[in-house]
Motif scaffolding. Structure first.
Motif, PDB file in Angstrom:
ATOM      1  N   GLY A  19       0.905  -1.216   0.160  1.00  0.00           N
ATOM      2  CA  GLY A  19       0.144  -0.043   0.049  1.00  0.00           C
ATOM      3  C   GLY A  19       0.837   1.288   0.095  1.00  0.00           C
ATOM      4  O   GLY A  19       0.235   2.195  -0.089  1.00  0.00           O
ATOM      5  N   SER A  20       2.223   1.227   0.045  1.00  0.00           N
ATOM      6  CA  SER A  20       3.134   2.340   0.145  1.00  0.00           C
ATOM      7  C   SER A  20       3.574   2.490  -1.288  1.00  0.00           C
ATOM      8  O   SER A  20       3.084   2.111  -2.175  1.00  0.00           O
ATOM      9  N   ARG A  21       4.252   3.715  -1.592  1.00  0.00           N
ATOM     10  CA  ARG A  21       4.696   4.134  -2.821  1.00  0.00           C
ATOM     11  C   ARG A  21       5.656   2.904  -3.436  1.00  0.00           C
ATOM     12  O   ARG A  21       5.586   2.957  -4.624  1.00  0.00           O
ATOM     13  N   PHE A  22       6.058   2.136  -2.578  1.00  0.00           N
ATOM     14  CA  PHE A  22       6.945   0.913  -2.867  1.00  0.00           C
ATOM     15  C   PHE A  22       6.711  -0.367  -2.674  1.00  0.00           C
ATOM     16  O   PHE A  22       7.231  -1.460  -2.867  1.00  0.00           O
ATOM     17  N   GLY A  23       5.081  -0.175  -2.629  1.00  0.00           N
ATOM     18  CA  GLY A  23       4.343  -1.504  -2.110  1.00  0.00           C
ATOM     19  C   GLY A  23       4.084  -2.516  -3.338  1.00  0.00           C
ATOM     20  O   GLY A  23       3.678  -3.710  -3.144  1.00  0.00           O
ATOM     21  N   VAL A  24       4.467  -2.276  -4.544  1.00  0.00           N
ATOM     22  CA  VAL A  24       4.270  -3.181  -5.684  1.00  0.00           C
ATOM     23  C   VAL A  24       4.924  -4.537  -5.303  1.00  0.00           C
ATOM     24  O   VAL A  24       4.582  -5.562  -5.856  1.00  0.00           O
ATOM     25  N   ILE A  25       6.046  -4.428  -4.499  1.00  0.00           N
ATOM     26  CA  ILE A  25       7.086  -5.491  -4.511  1.00  0.00           C
ATOM     27  C   ILE A  25       6.191  -6.365  -3.666  1.00  0.00           C
ATOM     28  O   ILE A  25       6.290  -7.533  -4.024  1.00  0.00           O
ATOM     29  N   THR A  66       2.118   3.375   5.775  1.00  0.00           N
ATOM     30  CA  THR A  66       2.042   3.706   4.442  1.00  0.00           C
ATOM     31  C   THR A  66       2.088   4.987   4.023  1.00  0.00           C
ATOM     32  O   THR A  66       1.826   5.490   3.222  1.00  0.00           O
ATOM     33  N   SER A  67       2.930   5.746   5.015  1.00  0.00           N
ATOM     34  CA  SER A  67       3.039   7.241   4.744  1.00  0.00           C
ATOM     35  C   SER A  67       3.915   7.448   3.656  1.00  0.00           C
ATOM     36  O   SER A  67       4.935   6.340   3.079  1.00  0.00           O
ATOM     37  N   LEU A  68       3.986   8.574   2.902  1.00  0.00           N
ATOM     38  CA  LEU A  68       4.927   8.829   1.892  1.00  0.00           C
ATOM     39  C   LEU A  68       6.356   8.489   2.124  1.00  0.00           C
ATOM     40  O   LEU A  68       7.203   7.933   1.220  1.00  0.00           O
ATOM     41  N   HIS A  69       6.892   8.619   3.256  1.00  0.00           N
ATOM     42  CA  HIS A  69       8.059   8.568   3.544  1.00  0.00           C
ATOM     43  C   HIS A  69       8.579   7.520   4.205  1.00  0.00           C
ATOM     44  O   HIS A  69       9.703   7.157   4.802  1.00  0.00           O
ATOM     45  N   GLY A  70       7.651   6.475   4.399  1.00  0.00           N
ATOM     46  CA  GLY A  70       7.720   5.165   4.941  1.00  0.00           C
ATOM     47  C   GLY A  70       7.936   5.057   6.405  1.00  0.00           C
ATOM     48  O   GLY A  70       7.614   6.256   7.180  1.00  0.00           O
TER      49      GLY A  70
END
Length: 331
Positions: A221-227, A242-246
Motif C-alpha cells: 500500500g506504500s509508494r514501493f508496495g508493488v514488491i 503507508t506514509s509517503l516517507h515510509g
C-alpha cells in the motif's frame, strides 16, 4: 385668442404619425450599431472553437483537444507512459531522467521549469494545447490549468499495477493509442502473474529506502508496495505505515525481522547525489547476520526506475524483470 385654421388641423395628425414612425426607427438604428448581433457572431465563434473531448483524470474532468500536438509534461511517470505509447512531446520539466528516458535530456525538448515549479513565462511562449501533471507537480495543477487544458496522472500504492494500467489507458485514449496500450498492458499483466508464481514460496522480503545515512521501510500500500502487493513477495515486517516517507528503521530492526530478501532503493543515487551510499549504510555487523545478506539476496533496485518513474508502464516492467532476475540467479 389664437385660432386654428383647417389646414393646421389637418397637419397635426400627420406630424404626430411621422413622429411615431421616425423616432423608433432612429432608436433601432442606434441600438443596431451599438450592440453586436449575437446570431451573426455564432458561426464565427463555432469556427474557432477547438474540437475536444472530456477526459477524466486525477483532479477532475478536462476537455482536451482531439489531437494534441504541443504537449508539455510535468511528470516523469507520464513521460514514461507516453514514450511507451510512441507519443512525442514538445516540452518537459527538470533535468533528471532515468536511463530509458535519456532522450529528453536533449535541448530539442525545451525546459518548462522543474517538476515542482513551472516556468510560466516559458509556458506562455510555448503555447501548449495540453499540459500533463502528476506526482511531484500535481500541486501546480490549478495554476497550469489556467494556461491550457491540463490533465493529472494519479498514482496509488494500494493498487499499484491497476493504477499503472488505468493511467496508460487514459493517456492512450487522449492520443488515439488504444491498440498500442492493449499490447503493453497484456504483456505487463502476464509478466507479473508469472513472477507471483515464483515469489510466493521463496521467503519473505523487506523493502528499504536509504538516504543521507538513514533508512525507511515500506510495506504493502506504500509508494514501493508493488514488491509485496503486486509482485507477491511475502512481508518480513507486517503493519508498516503507508506514509509517503515510509517508517524509519534501524539496522537492529532489519536483523530482528531477518528478511530472506532485502530490496534496497538508493535515493541519493536516484537524485544525483552520492552513489553507493546505500551499500555503505547496510554493510554493518547487524545486517550481515540476516538471511538475505548471507544468501546474497540483497537486491539493489534500479534507483532511477524505482524512485523517479516507478509508476510508468516501462519502469514497472523493468522493475519486475530485475526482481525476476534476482530470483532466477538465487536458484
Amino acid at each position: 385668442m389664437a385660432t386654428v385654421s383647417p389646414s393646421n388641423r389637418r397637419s397635426l395628425p400627420l406630424f404626430a404619425l411621422l413622429s411615431v414612425v421616425v423616432v423608433p426607427a432612429v432608436l433601432w438604428v442606434g441600438v443596431r450599431f451599438q450592440r453586436p448581433d449575437a446570431t451573426a457572431s455564432t458561426p464565427a465563434a463555432a469556427a474557432v472553437a477547438p474540437e475536444g473531448r472530456p477526459v477524466t483524470h486525477g483532479q477532475g474532468t478536462t476537455v482536451v483537444p482531439l489531437k494534441p500536438r504541443r504537449v508539455v509534461v510535468f511528470d516523469l511517470v507520464a513521460l514514461d507512459i507516453l514514450q511507451a505509447l510512441e507519443v512525442d512531446v514538445h516540452g518537459v520539466a527538470g533535468d533528471m531522467f532515468p536511463q530509458h528516458l535519456t532522450r529528453f535530456r536533449d535541448a530539442k525538448y525545451p525546459r518548462m521549469g522543474t517538476l515542482f515549479e513551472p516556468d510560466y513565462e516559458a509556458l506562455q511562449a510555448a503555447k501548449p494545447d495540453l499540459i500533463i501533471t502528476g506526482g511531484r507537480s500535481s500541486a501546480k495543477y490549478s495554476n497550469l490549468s489556467r494556461i491550457a487544458p491540463t490533465i493529472d496522472v494519479p498514482m496509488s500504492g494500494k493498487d499499484f499495477i491497476a493504477s499503472v494500467i488505468a493511467n496508460t489507458e487514459m493517456l492512450a485514449s487522449v492520443f488515439g493509442k488504444e491498440e498500442k496500450a492493449r499490447g503493453l498492458i497484456e504483456d505487463l499483466r502476464k509478466s507479473v502473474a508469472d513472477l507471483q508464481q515464483v515469489t510466493a514460496t521463496r521467503g519473505k522480503g523487506l523493502v528499504v529506502l536509504v538516504t543521507g545515512g538513514r533508512m525507511s521501510a515500506y510495506g504493502p500500500g506504500s509508494r514501493f508496495g508493488v514488491i509485496h502487493g503486486d509482485f507477491g513477495v511475502p512481508e518480513a515486517a507486517e503493519g508498516l505505515r503507508t506514509s509517503l516517507h515510509g517508517e524509519s528503521i534501524s539496522a537492529e530492526f532489519i536483523r530482528e525481522k531477518n528478511p530472506d530478501w532485502l530490496f534496497v532503493i538508493d535515493r541519493d543515487a536516484a537524485t544525483g547525489q552520492k552513489e553507493g551510499n546505500a551499500r555503505q549504510v547496510l554493510d554493518n555487523e547487524l545486517v550481515r547476520q540476516t538471511t538475505a545478506w548471507q544468501k546474497n539476496q540483497v537486491v539493489y533496485l534500479d534507483p532511477g526506475v524505482t524512485y523517479l518513474t516507478g509508476g510508468g508502464i516501462q519502469s514497472v516492467k523493468q522493475l519486475r524483470d530485475q526482481v525476476a532476475s534476482a530470483y532466477t540467479q538465487a536458484q
